[in-house]
Design an enzyme around this catalytic site. Structure first.
Site, PDB file in Angstrom:
ATOM      1  N   ASN A   9      -0.015  30.187 -14.497  1.00 26.80           N
ATOM      2  CA  ASN A   9       1.447  30.153 -14.367  1.00 26.80           C
ATOM      3  C   ASN A   9       1.975  29.463 -15.617  1.00 26.80           C
ATOM      4  OD1 ASN A   9       4.114  29.805 -13.705  1.00 26.80           O
ATOM      5  ND2 ASN A   9       3.740  28.335 -12.043  1.00 26.80           N
ATOM      6  N   TRP A  10       2.437  30.284 -16.542  1.00 24.48           N
ATOM      7  CA  TRP A  10       2.896  29.721 -17.829  1.00 24.48           C
ATOM      8  C   TRP A  10       4.212  28.955 -17.703  1.00 24.48           C
ATOM      9  CZ3 TRP A  10       2.178  34.275 -21.925  1.00 24.48           C
ATOM     10  CH2 TRP A  10       0.804  34.554 -22.023  1.00 24.48           C
ATOM     11  N   LYS A  11       4.917  29.155 -16.599  1.00 20.70           N
ATOM     12  CA  LYS A  11       6.249  28.547 -16.420  1.00 20.70           C
ATOM     13  C   LYS A  11       7.148  28.905 -17.607  1.00 20.70           C
ATOM     14  CE  LYS A  11       4.057  25.133 -13.542  1.00 20.70           C
ATOM     15  NZ  LYS A  11       4.077  23.796 -12.929  1.00 20.70           N
ATOM     16  N   HIS A  96       7.509  29.196  -5.656  1.00 14.69           N
ATOM     17  CA  HIS A  96       6.987  28.022  -6.350  1.00 14.69           C
ATOM     18  C   HIS A  96       7.904  26.830  -6.064  1.00 14.69           C
ATOM     19  CE1 HIS A  96       5.731  25.252  -9.448  1.00 14.69           C
ATOM     20  NE2 HIS A  96       4.611  25.951  -9.528  1.00 14.69           N
ATOM     21  N   GLU A  98       8.983  24.572  -7.862  1.00 18.46           N
ATOM     22  CA  GLU A  98      10.038  24.360  -8.867  1.00 18.46           C
ATOM     23  C   GLU A  98      11.226  25.280  -8.597  1.00 18.46           C
ATOM     24  OE1 GLU A  98       7.471  24.813 -12.279  1.00 18.46           O
ATOM     25  OE2 GLU A  98       6.459  22.960 -11.713  1.00 18.46           O
ATOM     26  N   GLU A 168       0.024  24.436  -3.064  1.00 13.59           N
ATOM     27  CA  GLU A 168       0.282  23.541  -4.186  1.00 13.59           C
ATOM     28  C   GLU A 168       1.006  22.293  -3.693  1.00 13.59           C
ATOM     29  OE1 GLU A 168       0.341  25.901  -8.128  1.00 13.59           O
ATOM     30  OE2 GLU A 168       2.345  26.010  -7.271  1.00 13.59           O
ATOM     31  N   GLY A 174       1.637  19.209 -12.167  1.00 18.15           N
ATOM     32  CA  GLY A 174       2.026  18.665 -13.459  1.00 18.15           C
ATOM     33  C   GLY A 174       1.916  17.152 -13.561  1.00 18.15           C
ATOM     34  N   SER A 214      -2.482  20.422 -11.014  1.00 13.87           N
ATOM     35  CA  SER A 214      -3.346  19.682 -11.942  1.00 13.87           C
ATOM     36  C   SER A 214      -4.812  20.120 -11.887  1.00 13.87           C
ATOM     37  CB  SER A 214      -3.226  18.172 -11.726  1.00 13.87           C
ATOM     38  OG  SER A 214      -1.894  17.751 -11.954  1.00 13.87           O
ATOM     39  N   GLY A 235      -1.203  25.758 -13.932  1.00 14.69           N
ATOM     40  CA  GLY A 235      -0.039  25.606 -14.802  1.00 14.69           C
ATOM     41  C   GLY A 235      -0.459  25.191 -16.200  1.00 14.69           C
ATOM     42  N   GLY A 236      -0.383  23.898 -16.468  1.00 10.94           N
ATOM     43  CA  GLY A 236      -0.636  23.361 -17.812  1.00 10.94           C
ATOM     44  C   GLY A 236      -1.905  23.878 -18.460  1.00 10.94           C
TER      45      GLY A 236
HETATM   46  P1  PGA Z   1      -0.122  22.390 -13.020  1.00 10.00           P
HETATM   47  O1  PGA Z   1       0.869  23.437 -12.328  1.00 10.00           O
HETATM   48  O2  PGA Z   1      -1.478  23.043 -13.069  1.00 10.00           O
HETATM   49  O3  PGA Z   1       0.448  22.148 -14.386  1.00 10.00           O
HETATM   50  O4  PGA Z   1      -0.125  21.174 -12.154  1.00 10.00           O
HETATM   51  C1  PGA Z   1       0.443  24.235 -11.271  1.00 10.00           C
HETATM   52  C2  PGA Z   1       1.589  25.087 -10.781  1.00 10.00           C
HETATM   53  O5  PGA Z   1       2.718  24.588 -10.726  1.00 10.00           O
HETATM   54  O6  PGA Z   1       1.413  26.284 -10.470  1.00 10.00           O
END
Ligand code: PGA
Length: 251
Positions: A9-11, A96, A98, A168, A174, A214, A235-236
């Protein structure tokens, strides 16, 4: 048997040129390999068509990170499920945390988005998870159960069977603070039991439930070794091809 999946997930990261470079790098790394899991990358909308053309989509699936809750029309700035599908993308990340937190997405909106995604032959990667206060007050199971019931349990068994879930915990996204393998397994088993109560054991057993929050090359193997953890939403660590590949290699 349910699929093992590692999804990125590049966001809201990477310009078109940077994203294309990352997708191509991953494509090259995977060119002579057969990963032990499905691989998906979730890019911003504007990257979708170019990324689809740049990768071997039999090996790397492409996902949007959202779609509209309307089919078409005067909704300035929105992107429909049909538009996502027309890029060649096969998946869409929905719900998600967010999106729920910053863009006010409700269970009802998400129910509609899931229905539109399925209608347009996109596979939803549907995210659920509790915030820290909910875990600390021990209502995390109820919260996750409600998220599933409110947005997904209106689906027919045939439609539900197409969905991928991603657990999640919001406090792990994050933050560098991962759920322990035991916490992940406990929740994933609970989710599967919840699915079984509605759709039966076979459908529950066939549903891929990813862990997100994470997840990184250092902890992926331990997380993925749990019987009910079928992969990760990353994500990251999906923003660097080598890290993402190391997570794929955890399978
Ligand atoms: P993260 O994000 O791996 O940076 O914690 C995961 C996500 O939000 O899908």
């Amino acid at each position: 048997m349910r699929k093992k999946i590692v999804a990125g997930n590049w966001k809201m990261n990477k310009t078109l040129q940077e994203g294309l470079a990352l997708a191509k790098e991953l494509n090259t790394i995977l060119a002579n390999e057969t990963p032990n899991c499905d691989v998906v990358i979730g890019t911003p909308f504007i990257h979708l068509a170019s990324v689809v053309s740049a990768v071997d989509t039999h090996k790397i699936g492409v996902a949007a990170q959202n779609c509209a809750d309307k089919e078409a029309g005067a909704y300035t700035g929105e992107v429909s499920a049909a538009m996502v599908k027309s890029t060649g993308a096969g998946y869409v990340i929905l719900g998600h945390s967010e999106r729920r937190t910053y863009y006010g997405e409700t269970a009802e909106t998400l129910k509609t988005k899931v229905e539109l995604a399925l209608k347009n032959n996109l596979i939803p990667i549907f995210c659920i998870g509790e915030v820290l206060a909910e875990r600390e007050s021990n209502v995390h199971f109820e919260v996750v159960k409600s998220q599933i019931i409110d947005s997904l349990f209106g689906l027919s068994a045939a439609d539900f069977s197409k969905i991928i879930l991603a657990y999640e915990p919001v406090w792990a996204i994050g933050t560098g603070k991962t759920a322990t393998a035991a916490q992940a397994q406990e929740m994933h088993a609970f989710i599967r039991k919840t699915l079984a109560s509605k759709y039966g054991k076979e459908i529950a057993d066939n549903c891929s439930i990813l862990y997100g929050g994470s997840c990184n090359p250092g902890n992926a193997k331990e997380l993925f070794s749990n019987p009910d953890v079928d992969g990760g939403l990353i994500g990251g660590a999906s923003l660097k091809a080598a890290d993402f590949k190391a997570i794929i290699d955890a399978f």
